[in-house]
Design a protein around this motif. Structure first.
Motif, PDB file in Angstrom:
ATOM      1  N   ARG A 133       0.825  -1.211   0.000  1.00  0.00           N
ATOM      2  CA  ARG A 133       0.000   0.000   0.000  1.00  0.00           C
ATOM      3  C   ARG A 133       0.863   1.266   0.000  1.00  0.00           C
ATOM      4  NH1 ARG A 133      -2.223  -0.548   4.633  1.00  0.00           N
ATOM      5  NH2 ARG A 133      -1.057   1.081   5.720  1.00  0.00           N
ATOM      6  N   VAL A 134       1.900   1.268   0.830  1.00  0.00           N
ATOM      7  CA  VAL A 134       2.723   2.473   0.992  1.00  0.00           C
ATOM      8  C   VAL A 134       3.702   2.667  -0.168  1.00  0.00           C
ATOM      9  CG1 VAL A 134       4.458   3.592   2.452  1.00  0.00           C
ATOM     10  CG2 VAL A 134       2.501   2.424   3.506  1.00  0.00           C
ATOM     11  N   HIS A 135       4.291   1.570  -0.660  1.00  0.00           N
ATOM     12  CA  HIS A 135       5.365   1.679  -1.650  1.00  0.00           C
ATOM     13  C   HIS A 135       4.979   1.149  -3.034  1.00  0.00           C
ATOM     14  CE1 HIS A 135       8.110   2.783   1.582  1.00  0.00           C
ATOM     15  NE2 HIS A 135       7.678   1.733   2.277  1.00  0.00           N
ATOM     16  N   GLY A 136       3.743   0.658  -3.173  1.00  0.00           N
ATOM     17  CA  GLY A 136       3.340   0.035  -4.433  1.00  0.00           C
ATOM     18  C   GLY A 136       3.329   0.966  -5.626  1.00  0.00           C
ATOM     19  N   GLU A 137       3.064   2.241  -5.393  1.00  0.00           N
ATOM     20  CA  GLU A 137       3.044   3.184  -6.513  1.00  0.00           C
ATOM     21  C   GLU A 137       4.449   3.370  -7.081  1.00  0.00           C
ATOM     22  OE1 GLU A 137       1.630   7.765  -7.569  1.00  0.00           O
ATOM     23  OE2 GLU A 137       1.095   6.860  -5.633  1.00  0.00           O
ATOM     24  N   ARG A 138       5.435   3.469  -6.181  1.00  0.00           N
ATOM     25  CA  ARG A 138       6.819   3.612  -6.635  1.00  0.00           C
ATOM     26  C   ARG A 138       7.375   2.289  -7.144  1.00  0.00           C
ATOM     27  NH1 ARG A 138      12.089   4.473  -2.856  1.00  0.00           N
ATOM     28  NH2 ARG A 138      11.743   2.228  -2.697  1.00  0.00           N
ATOM     29  N   ASP A 139       7.050   1.200  -6.435  1.00  0.00           N
ATOM     30  CA  ASP A 139       7.555  -0.130  -6.778  1.00  0.00           C
ATOM     31  C   ASP A 139       6.367  -1.046  -7.075  1.00  0.00           C
ATOM     32  OD1 ASP A 139      10.111   0.803  -6.193  1.00  0.00           O
ATOM     33  OD2 ASP A 139      10.061   0.079  -4.135  1.00  0.00           O
ATOM     34  N   PRO A 140       5.814  -0.974  -8.283  1.00  0.00           N
ATOM     35  CA  PRO A 140       4.573  -1.710  -8.593  1.00  0.00           C
ATOM     36  C   PRO A 140       4.681  -3.222  -8.463  1.00  0.00           C
ATOM     37  CG  PRO A 140       5.504  -0.666 -10.568  1.00  0.00           C
ATOM     38  CD  PRO A 140       6.265  -0.126  -9.402  1.00  0.00           C
ATOM     39  N   HIS A 141       5.909  -3.748  -8.485  1.00  0.00           N
ATOM     40  CA  HIS A 141       6.038  -5.205  -8.308  1.00  0.00           C
ATOM     41  C   HIS A 141       5.533  -5.644  -6.938  1.00  0.00           C
ATOM     42  CE1 HIS A 141       9.663  -4.031  -6.075  1.00  0.00           C
ATOM     43  NE2 HIS A 141       9.609  -5.225  -5.510  1.00  0.00           N
ATOM     44  N   LEU A 142       5.476  -4.711  -5.979  1.00  0.00           N
ATOM     45  CA  LEU A 142       4.999  -5.065  -4.636  1.00  0.00           C
ATOM     46  C   LEU A 142       3.523  -5.456  -4.640  1.00  0.00           C
ATOM     47  CD1 LEU A 142       6.804  -2.302  -2.549  1.00  0.00           C
ATOM     48  CD2 LEU A 142       7.348  -4.745  -2.591  1.00  0.00           C
ATOM     49  N   LEU A 143       2.768  -4.931  -5.594  1.00  0.00           N
ATOM     50  CA  LEU A 143       1.363  -5.331  -5.718  1.00  0.00           C
ATOM     51  C   LEU A 143       1.280  -6.799  -6.134  1.00  0.00           C
ATOM     52  CD1 LEU A 143      -0.018  -2.135  -7.504  1.00  0.00           C
ATOM     53  CD2 LEU A 143       0.001  -2.663  -5.047  1.00  0.00           C
ATOM     54  N   LYS A 144       2.211  -7.217  -6.982  1.00  0.00           N
ATOM     55  CA  LYS A 144       2.265  -8.632  -7.386  1.00  0.00           C
ATOM     56  C   LYS A 144       2.750  -9.485  -6.227  1.00  0.00           C
ATOM     57  CE  LYS A 144       1.876 -11.944 -10.418  1.00  0.00           C
ATOM     58  NZ  LYS A 144       0.542 -12.341 -10.938  1.00  0.00           N
ATOM     59  N   VAL A 145       3.700  -8.964  -5.436  1.00  0.00           N
ATOM     60  CA  VAL A 145       4.159  -9.678  -4.245  1.00  0.00           C
ATOM     61  C   VAL A 145       2.975  -9.949  -3.321  1.00  0.00           C
ATOM     62  CG1 VAL A 145       5.520  -9.470  -2.129  1.00  0.00           C
ATOM     63  CG2 VAL A 145       6.534  -8.830  -4.316  1.00  0.00           C
TER      64      VAL A 145
END
Length: 233
Positions: A108-120
């Motif tokens: 939620r916090v870093h997904g915009e900068r690091d979109p792979h975190l949404l896949k994580v």
């Protein structure tokens, strides 16, 4: 003997024992941005007795060490099943719900900068559901059937066990593929240089989850299920 003391920095404790983050979160001790202070100072800031907090940390550490110290390859079937259930199944039921809020927060916090975190997050949620369903099936259905088969082999049990073992092995393959994808998109669980403490914690605990799961699968596929299959042929 534990090297952790009340003078050890909170951030260092979480690095050595990632699960301690759950305790610090519960006690509202900052292990992330404010973690570069000793456990003594952090506890006193929360008006807690440092020695009591250390005792809780050491209890968690002892539990973790005891889970790492056994050698199950020579266990009998009953002991091996009990070991798998205690070390891996119980650990999964503890770890997955505890880790979930951290993975969600980082996405939620870093997904915009690091979109792979949404896949994580997506992969983690899939793993969480599949691993719990898988271990429940083993504990409630397949493991009792296996133990019954070793106690009293019969053609009826052989017939019942074959598809169950094959299905579990297929589910293990699917789990392995999910962890492979997770490792690829996280650059082998390497956080960015500027990652915050929670970001780093998530990667460390996901890597530990992968390690424990692969050990878990190895014990089942290559030891327990192989013993079963030698009697099914």
């Amino acid at each position: 003997m534990s090297q952790l003391t009340i003078e050890t920095n909170v951030s260092e404790i979480v690095t050595v024992l990632p699960q301690s983050a759950d305790l610090f979160r519960k006690l509202r001790i900052d292990y992330c941005c404010g973690g570069k202070i000793s456990l003594r100072e952090a506890a006193e800031q929360r008006e807690l007795a440092p020695i009591d907090v250390l005792a809780k940390v050491q209890k968690m550490e002892e539990k973790w060490v005891s889970r790492q110290s056994m050698h199950p390859s020579s266990f009998g079937e009953k002991t091996l099943v009990a070991y798998i259930q205690e070390k891996y199944h119980e650990s999964l039921r503890e770890e997955l719900p505890l880790l979930s809020p951290y993975v969600t927060k980082v996405a939620r916090v870093h997904g915009e900068r690091d979109p792979h975190l949404l896949k994580v997050l997506e992969i983690f949620n899939t793993l969480r559901k599949e691993l719990i369903d898988h271990t429940d099936d083993e504990d409630l259905n397949v493991f009792p059937m296996i133990l019954k088969f070793f106690e009293n082999p019969s053609e009826e049990l052989k017939y019942k066990l074959r598809p169950h073992v094959a299905e579990l092995e297929e589910e293990h393959d699917n789990t392995g593929a999910l962890f492979h994808e997770l490792r690829e998109i996280t650059n082998h669980f390497t956080p960015p240089k500027d990652a915050c403490g929670t970001y780093r914690l998530v990667y460390a605990r996901l890597e530990q989850l992968e390690k424990d799961t692969f050990e878990h699968v190895h014990l089942e596929n290559n030891i327990l299920f192989e013993r079963v299959k030698t009697h099914l042929n």
